[in-house]
Motif scaffolding. Structure first.
Motif, PDB file in Angstrom:
ATOM      1  N   LEU A  20     -28.901 -76.862 -61.948  1.00 28.91           N
ATOM      2  CA  LEU A  20     -28.861 -75.611 -60.701  1.00 28.91           C
ATOM      3  C   LEU A  20     -27.587 -74.967 -61.141  1.00 28.91           C
ATOM      4  O   LEU A  20     -27.943 -73.465 -61.184  1.00 28.91           O
ATOM      5  N   LEU A  21     -26.353 -75.384 -61.477  1.00 28.17           N
ATOM      6  CA  LEU A  21     -25.428 -74.692 -61.986  1.00 28.17           C
ATOM      7  C   LEU A  21     -25.740 -73.951 -63.107  1.00 28.17           C
ATOM      8  O   LEU A  21     -25.041 -72.930 -63.389  1.00 28.17           O
ATOM      9  N   ALA A  22     -26.377 -74.438 -64.057  1.00 27.92           N
ATOM     10  CA  ALA A  22     -26.758 -73.993 -65.412  1.00 27.92           C
ATOM     11  C   ALA A  22     -27.496 -72.694 -65.081  1.00 27.92           C
ATOM     12  O   ALA A  22     -27.076 -71.622 -65.666  1.00 27.92           O
ATOM     13  N   LEU A  23     -28.362 -72.700 -64.125  1.00 32.33           N
ATOM     14  CA  LEU A  23     -29.167 -71.382 -63.939  1.00 32.33           C
ATOM     15  C   LEU A  23     -28.326 -70.381 -63.255  1.00 32.33           C
ATOM     16  O   LEU A  23     -28.640 -69.222 -63.406  1.00 32.33           O
ATOM     17  N   LEU A  24     -27.467 -71.007 -62.277  1.00 32.14           N
ATOM     18  CA  LEU A  24     -26.411 -69.869 -61.504  1.00 32.14           C
ATOM     19  C   LEU A  24     -25.833 -69.387 -62.489  1.00 32.14           C
ATOM     20  O   LEU A  24     -25.524 -67.908 -62.524  1.00 32.14           O
ATOM     21  N   ALA A  25     -25.137 -70.048 -63.617  1.00 32.32           N
ATOM     22  CA  ALA A  25     -24.224 -69.489 -64.652  1.00 32.32           C
ATOM     23  C   ALA A  25     -24.799 -68.399 -65.334  1.00 32.32           C
ATOM     24  O   ALA A  25     -24.585 -67.258 -65.643  1.00 32.32           O
ATOM     25  N   ALA A  26     -26.221 -68.914 -65.936  1.00 30.97           N
ATOM     26  CA  ALA A  26     -27.091 -67.848 -66.498  1.00 30.97           C
ATOM     27  C   ALA A  26     -27.473 -66.483 -65.850  1.00 30.97           C
ATOM     28  O   ALA A  26     -27.543 -65.404 -66.185  1.00 30.97           O
ATOM     29  N   THR A  27     -27.698 -66.856 -64.390  1.00 29.87           N
ATOM     30  CA  THR A  27     -28.008 -65.548 -63.800  1.00 29.87           C
ATOM     31  C   THR A  27     -26.772 -64.764 -63.367  1.00 29.87           C
ATOM     32  O   THR A  27     -26.853 -63.565 -63.469  1.00 29.87           O
ATOM     33  N   GLY A  28     -25.467 -65.396 -63.274  1.00 29.67           N
ATOM     34  CA  GLY A  28     -24.394 -64.598 -63.192  1.00 29.67           C
ATOM     35  C   GLY A  28     -24.005 -63.638 -64.562  1.00 29.67           C
ATOM     36  O   GLY A  28     -23.581 -62.573 -64.451  1.00 29.67           O
ATOM     37  N   ALA A  29     -24.413 -64.445 -65.696  1.00 33.62           N
ATOM     38  CA  ALA A  29     -24.088 -63.568 -66.890  1.00 33.62           C
ATOM     39  C   ALA A  29     -25.116 -62.483 -67.107  1.00 33.62           C
ATOM     40  O   ALA A  29     -24.645 -61.409 -67.240  1.00 33.62           O
ATOM     41  N   ALA A  30     -26.324 -62.661 -66.604  1.00 33.34           N
ATOM     42  CA  ALA A  30     -27.362 -61.652 -66.543  1.00 33.34           C
ATOM     43  C   ALA A  30     -26.908 -60.372 -65.583  1.00 33.34           C
ATOM     44  O   ALA A  30     -27.139 -59.202 -66.000  1.00 33.34           O
ATOM     45  N   ALA A  31     -26.421 -60.704 -64.447  1.00 35.55           N
ATOM     46  CA  ALA A  31     -25.998 -59.850 -63.344  1.00 35.55           C
ATOM     47  C   ALA A  31     -24.835 -59.004 -64.239  1.00 35.55           C
ATOM     48  O   ALA A  31     -24.860 -57.751 -63.804  1.00 35.55           O
TER      49      ALA A  31
ATOM     50  N   VAL B 265     -15.130 -62.405 -71.486  1.00 36.35           N
ATOM     51  CA  VAL B 265     -15.013 -63.708 -71.133  1.00 36.35           C
ATOM     52  C   VAL B 265     -15.917 -64.498 -70.306  1.00 36.35           C
ATOM     53  O   VAL B 265     -16.216 -65.596 -70.492  1.00 36.35           O
ATOM     54  N   LEU B 266     -16.075 -64.052 -69.166  1.00 43.92           N
ATOM     55  CA  LEU B 266     -17.158 -64.869 -67.934  1.00 43.92           C
ATOM     56  C   LEU B 266     -18.527 -64.883 -68.730  1.00 43.92           C
ATOM     57  O   LEU B 266     -19.035 -65.941 -68.594  1.00 43.92           O
ATOM     58  N   THR B 267     -19.211 -63.953 -69.274  1.00 45.28           N
ATOM     59  CA  THR B 267     -20.533 -64.076 -69.742  1.00 45.28           C
ATOM     60  C   THR B 267     -20.722 -65.155 -70.999  1.00 45.28           C
ATOM     61  O   THR B 267     -21.603 -65.873 -70.942  1.00 45.28           O
ATOM     62  N   TYR B 268     -19.612 -64.962 -71.653  1.00 42.53           N
ATOM     63  CA  TYR B 268     -19.842 -66.073 -72.832  1.00 42.53           C
ATOM     64  C   TYR B 268     -19.492 -67.645 -72.506  1.00 42.53           C
ATOM     65  O   TYR B 268     -20.139 -68.383 -72.941  1.00 42.53           O
ATOM     66  N   LEU B 269     -18.644 -67.642 -71.536  1.00 43.00           N
ATOM     67  CA  LEU B 269     -18.321 -68.868 -70.813  1.00 43.00           C
ATOM     68  C   LEU B 269     -19.358 -69.657 -69.915  1.00 43.00           C
ATOM     69  O   LEU B 269     -20.154 -70.745 -70.046  1.00 43.00           O
ATOM     70  N   PHE B 270     -20.234 -68.341 -69.345  1.00 42.38           N
ATOM     71  CA  PHE B 270     -21.236 -68.781 -68.330  1.00 42.38           C
ATOM     72  C   PHE B 270     -22.522 -69.320 -69.365  1.00 42.38           C
ATOM     73  O   PHE B 270     -23.267 -70.167 -69.102  1.00 42.38           O
TER      74      PHE B 270
ATOM     75  N   ALA C 142     -24.393 -72.972 -69.711  1.00 40.16           N
ATOM     76  CA  ALA C 142     -25.790 -72.978 -69.326  1.00 40.16           C
ATOM     77  C   ALA C 142     -26.653 -73.684 -70.131  1.00 40.16           C
ATOM     78  O   ALA C 142     -27.703 -74.226 -70.486  1.00 40.16           O
ATOM     79  N   LEU C 143     -26.165 -73.459 -71.701  1.00 38.74           N
ATOM     80  CA  LEU C 143     -26.788 -73.817 -72.968  1.00 38.74           C
ATOM     81  C   LEU C 143     -26.407 -75.296 -72.983  1.00 38.74           C
ATOM     82  O   LEU C 143     -27.439 -76.024 -73.504  1.00 38.74           O
ATOM     83  N   LYS C 144     -25.418 -76.107 -72.252  1.00 35.90           N
ATOM     84  CA  LYS C 144     -25.530 -77.568 -72.227  1.00 35.90           C
ATOM     85  C   LYS C 144     -26.721 -77.940 -71.459  1.00 35.90           C
ATOM     86  O   LYS C 144     -26.918 -79.181 -71.769  1.00 35.90           O
ATOM     87  N   GLN C 145     -27.380 -77.282 -70.567  1.00 39.28           N
ATOM     88  CA  GLN C 145     -28.289 -77.889 -69.721  1.00 39.28           C
ATOM     89  C   GLN C 145     -29.864 -77.199 -70.095  1.00 39.28           C
ATOM     90  O   GLN C 145     -30.783 -77.670 -70.018  1.00 39.28           O
TER      91      GLN C 145
ATOM     92  N   SER D   6     -32.607 -74.648 -72.653  1.00 37.12           N
ATOM     93  CA  SER D   6     -32.683 -74.384 -74.158  1.00 37.12           C
ATOM     94  C   SER D   6     -32.328 -72.837 -74.363  1.00 37.12           C
ATOM     95  O   SER D   6     -32.306 -71.904 -73.265  1.00 37.12           O
ATOM     96  N   PRO D   7     -32.154 -72.431 -75.723  1.00 34.05           N
ATOM     97  CA  PRO D   7     -32.082 -70.965 -75.875  1.00 34.05           C
ATOM     98  C   PRO D   7     -32.928 -70.151 -75.360  1.00 34.05           C
ATOM     99  O   PRO D   7     -32.735 -68.859 -74.998  1.00 34.05           O
ATOM    100  N   ALA D   8     -34.521 -70.430 -75.429  1.00 36.23           N
ATOM    101  CA  ALA D   8     -35.348 -69.825 -74.749  1.00 36.23           C
ATOM    102  C   ALA D   8     -35.328 -69.414 -73.392  1.00 36.23           C
ATOM    103  O   ALA D   8     -35.501 -68.215 -72.974  1.00 36.23           O
ATOM    104  N   THR D   9     -34.925 -70.344 -72.746  1.00 40.62           N
ATOM    105  CA  THR D   9     -34.656 -70.103 -71.245  1.00 40.62           C
ATOM    106  C   THR D   9     -33.536 -69.141 -71.012  1.00 40.62           C
ATOM    107  O   THR D   9     -33.669 -68.500 -70.112  1.00 40.62           O
ATOM    108  N   ILE D  10     -32.388 -69.498 -71.709  1.00 38.58           N
ATOM    109  CA  ILE D  10     -31.310 -68.468 -71.498  1.00 38.58           C
ATOM    110  C   ILE D  10     -31.641 -66.858 -71.749  1.00 38.58           C
ATOM    111  O   ILE D  10     -31.484 -66.022 -71.226  1.00 38.58           O
TER     112      ILE D  10
END
Length: 294
Positions: free
Chosen positions: A5-16, A230-235, A239-242, A244-248
């Motif tokens: 869930l945290l990974a999904l939130l991180a990917a969402t934050g990066a997209a925003a 900084v934030l998007t690459y960290l996010f 997210a990639l730790k949890q 797949s690249p396709a999901t990101i």
């Protein structure tokens, strides 16, 4: 909280953040700063921030066999990717950029088939065709120029190169994210990116009247360095730790929704029937190419 869930939130934050960046970065070019100088500012600012943060973490040794992959990640993720996006944005429009880069999941699928030997079904092949068709519609048949967008077809073509480069980066960096800490990866990636971007962007960087910048330009430049870089690459690394690249890559669907809303609200861009049609082709193509069997 659940790690996925945290990974999904991180990917969402990066997209925003990326969604807002299309309009914010466009407003700075070319009057405040040219695209290549902008990239040098991004990577140098991010490199300084990541190295400062790393002082509060234990140092981590990188295996000698991984340095070549790290160099490749820096080139595709922080050099070619950024240069093509910002140069394309200076030539095209925020809405075009947000629509075209959503083709990244389709490109990820093609690259995964080439490098990871993943099978492409007929349905995915149709999706790839539709997605690429939508991008080509914008490149070949869209409006050629408009205010503050001197060469829209070329800009859109550079967005496709940007999406392809970012897709390669996601595939290359995936094996590294489980091996090293995010800060370790980011500080070396942006250090190498700074070295590679320095000869390309130093001239445009030096032409900026830094001491005469208004506050409006300063906060926007700060946003692009701190949030968009900084934030998007960290996010995304987290997210990639949890995921797949396709999901990101699929989280890029959020970008055009936010980018179109922001661009239209502030009067930076407008929607046209051709853009809507191209977006439908790309979204349909991405949906078909990313479907999985139940």
């Amino acid at each position: 909280m659940n790690k996925r869930l945290l990974a999904l939130l991180a990917a969402t934050g990066a997209a925003a953040i990326y969604g807002a960046n299309h309009t914010i970065a466009k407003g700075l070019m070319p009057n405040v700063i040219e695209p290549y100088g902008f990239i040098l500012l991004r990577v140098s600012g991010a490199a300084v921030i990541f190295w400062l943060i790393s002082l509060f973490y234990p140092s981590e040794k990188v295996e000698s066999r991984d340095w070549l992959r790290i160099l490749a990640c820096a080139f595709f993720g922080m050099v070619l990717n950024m240069l093509m996006f910002f140069k394309g944005l200076s030539l095209s429009t925020p809405i075009n950029s947000s629509v075209v880069i959503t083709i990244a999941p389709v490109l990820l699928l093609i690259l995964s088939a080439i490098f990871l030997k993943e099978k492409i079904t007929w349905l995915k092949s149709i999706g790839i065709g539709l997605g690429l068709s939508g991008a080509l519609v914008l490149v070949l048949f869209g409006v050629k120029t408009q205010l503050n967008a001197p060469n829209i077809p070329l800009g859109n073509l550079l967005f496709i190169v940007n999406a392809a480069s970012y897709s390669v980066y996601l595939i290359l960096v995936k094996p590294m994210v489980g091996k090293y800490k995010s800060i370790t990866l980011m500080k070396f990636l942006f250090l190498f990116a700074l070295i590679m971007n320095l000869p390309i962007g130093i001239w445009e960087f030096s032409e900026v009247a830094w001491t005469q910048l208004p506050f409006d330009a300063i906060w926007k430049l700060t946003f692009v360095v701190v949030a968009t870089t900084v934030l998007t690459y960290l996010f995304n690394i987290y997210a990639l730790k949890q995921l797949s690249p396709a999901t990101i890559g699929a989280f890029m669907y959020l970008q055009p929704v936010l980018a179109v809303f922001i661009a239209v609200m502030v009067g930076a861009d407008t929607l046209t029937p051709l853009r809507i049609g191209a977006a439908i082709l790309i979204f349909t193509g991405v949906f078909l190419s990313s479907r999985k069997k139940k």
